[in-house]
Structures are given as structure tokens and as C-alpha cells.
Design an enzyme around this catalytic site. Structure first.
Site, PDB file in Angstrom:
ATOM      1  N   LYS A   1     -23.941  55.734  -0.573  1.00  0.00           N
ATOM      2  CA  LYS A   1     -25.171  55.713  -1.367  1.00  0.00           C
ATOM      3  C   LYS A   1     -24.880  56.187  -2.781  1.00  0.00           C
ATOM      4  O   LYS A   1     -24.207  57.196  -2.986  1.00  0.00           O
ATOM      5  CB  LYS A   1     -26.235  56.583  -0.714  1.00  0.00           C
ATOM      6  CG  LYS A   1     -27.588  56.534  -1.428  1.00  0.00           C
ATOM      7  CD  LYS A   1     -28.643  57.331  -0.689  1.00  0.00           C
ATOM      8  CE  LYS A   1     -29.967  57.330  -1.431  1.00  0.00           C
ATOM      9  NZ  LYS A   1     -31.013  58.095  -0.717  1.00  0.00           N
TER      10      LYS A   1
ATOM     11  N   SER B   1     -35.160  55.877  -0.661  1.00  0.00           N
ATOM     12  CA  SER B   1     -34.211  55.497  -1.692  1.00  0.00           C
ATOM     13  C   SER B   1     -32.880  54.985  -1.119  1.00  0.00           C
ATOM     14  O   SER B   1     -32.016  54.520  -1.872  1.00  0.00           O
ATOM     15  CB  SER B   1     -33.922  56.689  -2.613  1.00  0.00           C
ATOM     16  OG  SER B   1     -33.360  57.774  -1.903  1.00  0.00           O
TER      17      SER B   1
ATOM     18  N   SER C   1     -36.392  59.131   2.499  1.00  0.00           N
ATOM     19  CA  SER C   1     -35.421  58.140   2.036  1.00  0.00           C
ATOM     20  C   SER C   1     -34.407  57.696   3.072  1.00  0.00           C
ATOM     21  O   SER C   1     -33.713  56.709   2.857  1.00  0.00           O
ATOM     22  CB  SER C   1     -34.686  58.669   0.799  1.00  0.00           C
ATOM     23  OG  SER C   1     -35.569  58.786  -0.284  1.00  0.00           O
TER      24      SER C   1
END
Length: 498
Positions: free
Chosen positions: A99, A174, A198
Site C-alpha cells: 500500500k 483507502s 480502510s
């Protein structure tokens, strides 16, 4: 590389399998095949790169992809290690995209922001280092919103990540890039992070698994704030709960540089087992948590229908309302998040040359933080404590609690955020994510599992939460549910089109 057949080394019987069949295997099975040298790391990497080549231009899940030939060569080195009897760990030879809020040595950490430096990171974030030590090969990054703000993955650096089941819609966030990459078979497992859902929201939007572990289970970065940062955490994502649990075992563990990290090791990934008795477990159905919290049409009904799977497993399911005022929860969430975002990005906001390059939501968080005083922050901590106490009371009656993972189904990817939920106008960019916030504030282990699909073919998830530090118990229940619900068999249309 499209359509390559999977070859097998000379030392084991051949397994007839094309690339699509290979990438449909769960990570646990892939790890076993690699360990037994029935599947080579190079062949897995080749199939993965072919899938990325075929689908990533359309969905934009993986960014900063490294040179394919270098990756194939590194995979070959992993095969050579196995030939010498050197297996690094459960992730030996796994392609991994990190990520883009976390550091991976040799790749830039863009954080989706035009003001982030473009220089390659010098070292890995702690959880990334642990995955690399377990044998993973970092192939690139997964896309994220700017600084991870908002559960909708778009930014001005790499663009928008699109939903695996409908590329006109949001992937959530996210950890949106991670969720889409998983759903489309571009990665066997993925890392993510979670402050405001997220790990959970994008998993729900893409019909995969996301687990927010107990606070401190997966330690953060030693260079970050060591004490006040208690809302966000790294964690695992996968296509089934068993794989998520094994990845958690890789990521987790105490680190003396991080005083709030948890002691006590989990079972090793290879030894971890999730079988357990579900009959008689008591589950509290929280619904929308507060009666006035809006849900989009169909969310409650779909999630309530999914509760039958728990009953089929022998669980007892009863409605329950969390006995803490909604406004206390929201006030605590707003103020504590503003404290953290303002502290991290305040210097950029103070620089006139950088301020205009920050997304409006980031500027709003920082400007709100500048209005906070010590008394307001103390009151926020009191309210947060009240949220935790409400869960403690719930767990005196129930073993677990369950709620919808999101208040809306995947929405138009061209929007910045849903302007309203269930007819109620959104007064902040994250009001539509409110249903995840009490679990964050309480620091509970919270697992997104699949609730099913609405009439438009859009996925939704359920949050399963247990008492603090009961990570493995939550994963065991989620594993039983995941096997029984059957929704993991429904693949995105783009895979069927290959």
C-alpha cells in the site's frame, strides 16, 4: 505473457494448470505448492504479471510497478533458494504490492500526494520488512487516496482505482488498490491500513476479506508518533479468512521500539488453524448501531439476510443497540482524527507553496485541528472511553457483535464522496463512513466478511468484532462464516472475460 501454462519443476509430478486456474488458488494452497516445489516462484510471478498486464490498465489498482524481467529474475532466485533447501517463510515467492502509504525499500512512497518526495524509500516499513523476510517479492505499490484520507481511492498522482465488479464505481479506500488487486487475482494476499475503515470498506466494496487487528497487534512505524497514534493500524487483506489470518501471523509481533505493540506471538503461519466450534456463540446484531444513522436502501436488508448464515452455524443472533450517544462517538472521532492529521500535515499546510497542493479534505482536517484546545482533546478521550465501555457492556452479553461494513453500496467513481446517505445530506467528507468509527475508537479486532450482492450485482460486507485482543476468536468465527456463506465463489466479470 498472457495465457501461459504453469510448468512444474522436474522433481515433482506435473500439475496441469493454466494461469487463470493458478491465480484462482488461495494463498495457503500456493504456499504449499511452492514449498513442495510443485510450482515454481518464477511461474507464479509470470502468471501474476500477465494478469496485471491484462487488467491493471483498466482498473488502476497497482502503481509503481517494477521492471518485469527483474521480478522474474528475483523469482528465479527464490526457486534457487528452495532448491538449496532454503525456504524463507510462508510468503516465499509471493508477489507483493505494498500500500502506497507504507515504505518499500527502492520504491517511492507517494501517499497519493503531489507534495510527497519522489525519492525511493531507503528501508521498509516494519510490517513490510516482515513480509519480505517471509519470502515476499515486492513488485510495486497499491493505489490509495491522498494521505489515505477518505474511503474512495483517487489522487492526482496516479488517478482513480475502479471497482473490481463495476469499473464505473468506487473501489472504496483507502486500501482500494489492494482490494481490487486481490479481487482480480493480481495478488495472492495484500497489506493495508485502517483508521476509518480502510481495511474494511474496500474489502466490502470488492467482495474480499479485510481485517483490522487489535491496536498494537501489527506495530506501526518506529519513526511515527509512539503514543498518540492509536486510531490507525496496518493489517491483512485476502480472498479468504484463512489467508488473512496467515498474513496477520507474518505481520504481527512485539517490537521494543513501539511501546504500545502487543506481546505474545501468534501461531506461525504454517501452523495456524482456524477450526473451532461455532454452535452456541452469542452474536449481537447492531444494525446501523444508532437508529438515526442513515443507510442506503438495501444495505440493512442484505446484511440482515446474511445473519442466517450465523444461525445455520448454530450461533444465537439477537438485536442490540450500542449504549453510547452517537454524538459522543462522532465528536471523539472528529477531534482525535483532526489531532493526528493536523499534527502530521500541519507543516505542509503552513507552507504557502504546498498548501494549495493539498486536497481540500486534508486542508479541512488541518484547519479544524488548529481550533482544538487541550480541554476539547481531553473531552474527546473521555468520549472515546465511553465508546469502549459500551462495547465492554455488550461483550458481557455477547461473544461477538456484527454490523454492516458500509452505509452505502459502491458509488460513482467520479464523485469525491457520497453527497448524501439514505436521503440525509453528508456534512463532512467522511460522514458516510461513520459506521466503522466506533470499532476504530474502541481498538477492537474487526473483520470484514462478505454479506452478498444487491439486485444491481454490487457487493456489501459485514463487520464482525470481538473483545479487545480476541483477534484469533474473531478470525475463527469469520472463517466458519466465510466457508458457509459461499459468496467467495462469485468472481468479478472481468476475470470471466479473460
Amino acid at each position: 505473457m498472457r495465457g501461459c501454462d504453469i510448468l512444474v519443476n522436474r522433481h515433482r509430478p506435473a500439475i496441469a494448470m493454466n494461469a487463470s486456474d493458478l491465480l484462482a488458488l488461495d494463498a495457503t494452497r500456493l504456499s504449499e505448492l511452492i514449498a513442495r516445489r510443485e510450482l515454481s516462484c518464477r511461474e507464479l510471478m509470470g502468471a501474476t504479471l500477465a494478469r496485471i498486464e491484462a487488467l491493471n490498465p483498466r482498473f488502476n489498482a497497482i502503481v509503481s510497478l517494477r521492471d518485469p524481467q527483474q521480478l522474474l529474475d528475483e523469482a528465479g532466485e527464490r526457486d534457487a533458494q528452495l532448491a538449496r533447501g532454503e525456504r524463507l517463510g510462508w510468503m516465499h515467492g509471493f508477489p507483493l504490492a505494498v500500500k502506497d502509504l507504507s515504505h518499500a525499500a527502492g520504491l517511492p512512497t507517494s501517499m497519493g500526494s503531489p507534495i510527497a518526495p519522489r525519492t525511493p524509500a531507503r528501508s521498509d516499513s516494519l510490517h513490510v520488512a516482515r513480509m519480505r523476510q517471509a519470502g515476499a517479492i515486492v513488485i510495486g505499490k497499491t493505489n490509495t487516496p491522498e494521505f489515505g484520507l477518505g474511503s474512495h481511492t483517487y489522487n492526482t498522482v496516479f488517478g482513480t482505482t475502479l471497482n473490481a465488479y463495476d469499473p464505473a464505481l468506487s473501489a472504496g479506500g483507502s486500501s482500494g488498490g489492494a482490494a481490487v488487486a486481490l479481487a482480480l487475482g493480481m495478488l495472492p494476499v495484500a497489506d493495508g491500513s485502517d483508521m476509518g475503515g480502510s481495511l474494511r470498506n474496500p474489502a466490502a466494496f470488492n467482495n474480499v476479506i479485510g481485517f483490522r487487528p487489535s491496536r498494537g497487534r501489527v506495530p506501526g512505524a518506529p519513526e511515527d508518533d509512539l503514543f498518540l497514534q492509536q486510531l490507525g493500524t496496518e493489517g491483512p487483506m485476502a480472498r479468504n479468512v484463512e489467508d488473512a489470518a496467515r498474513l496477520l501471523a507474518v505481520q504481527a509481533g512485539f517490537d521494543p521500539r513501539l511501546p504500545l505493540s502487543l506481546e505474545g506471538a501468534l501461531p506461525s503461519p504454517d501452523a495456524l488453524r482456524l477450526d473451532g466450534e461455532t454452535r452456541g456463540l452469542r452474536i449481537g446484531w447492531l444494525g446501523s448501531i444508532w437508529p438515526e444513522l442513515p443507510l442506503a436502501p438495501g444495505v440493512r436488508e442484505l446484511c440482515e439476510s446474511a445473519l442466517q448464515t450465523f444461525r445455520d452455524l448454530g450461533c444465537e443472533v439477537e438485536p442490540h443497540q450500542l449504549d453510547v450517544p452517537r454524538e459522543q462517538n462522532w465528536t471523539a472521532w472528529l477531534r482525535l482524527r483532526q489531532l493526528l492529521v493536523g499534527g502530521k500535515l500541519g507543516a505542509a499546510h503552513a507552507d504557502p507553496a504546498l498548501r494549495g497542493k493539498l486536497k481540500p479534505e486534508a486542508r479541512w482536517e488541518i484547519e479544524q485541528s488548529q481550533r482544538l484546545d487541550a480541554a476539547a482533546l481531553y473531552q474527546a478521550s473521555v468520549y472515546r472511553s465511553n465508546v469502549y465501555r459500551a462495547f465492554v457492556r455488550a461483550f458481557e452479553r455477547f461473544d461477538f457483535v456484527v454490523a454492516p461494513t458500509a452505509q452505502v453500496f459502491p458509488f460513482d467513481a467520479a464523485l469525491t464522496w457520497p453527497p448524501s446517505v439514505g436521503g440525509v445530506e453528508s456534512d463532512t467528507y467522511h460522514r458516510w463512513m461513520e459506521i466503522v468509527t466506533p470499532f476504530t475508537l474502541a481498538g477492537l479486532p474487526t473483520l470484514n466478511v462478505r454479506a452478498g450482492f444487491n439486485a444491481d450485482g454490487l457487493p456489501m460486507g459485514l463487520q464482525i468484532a470481538g473483545p479487545v485482543h480476541a483477534d484469533m476468536a474473531v478470525l475463527r468465527l469469520g472463517h466458519g462464516y466465510d466457508l458457509a456463506c459461499g459468496w467467495g465463489l462469485k468472481q468479478p466479470p472481468a476475470i470471466a472475460e479473460l
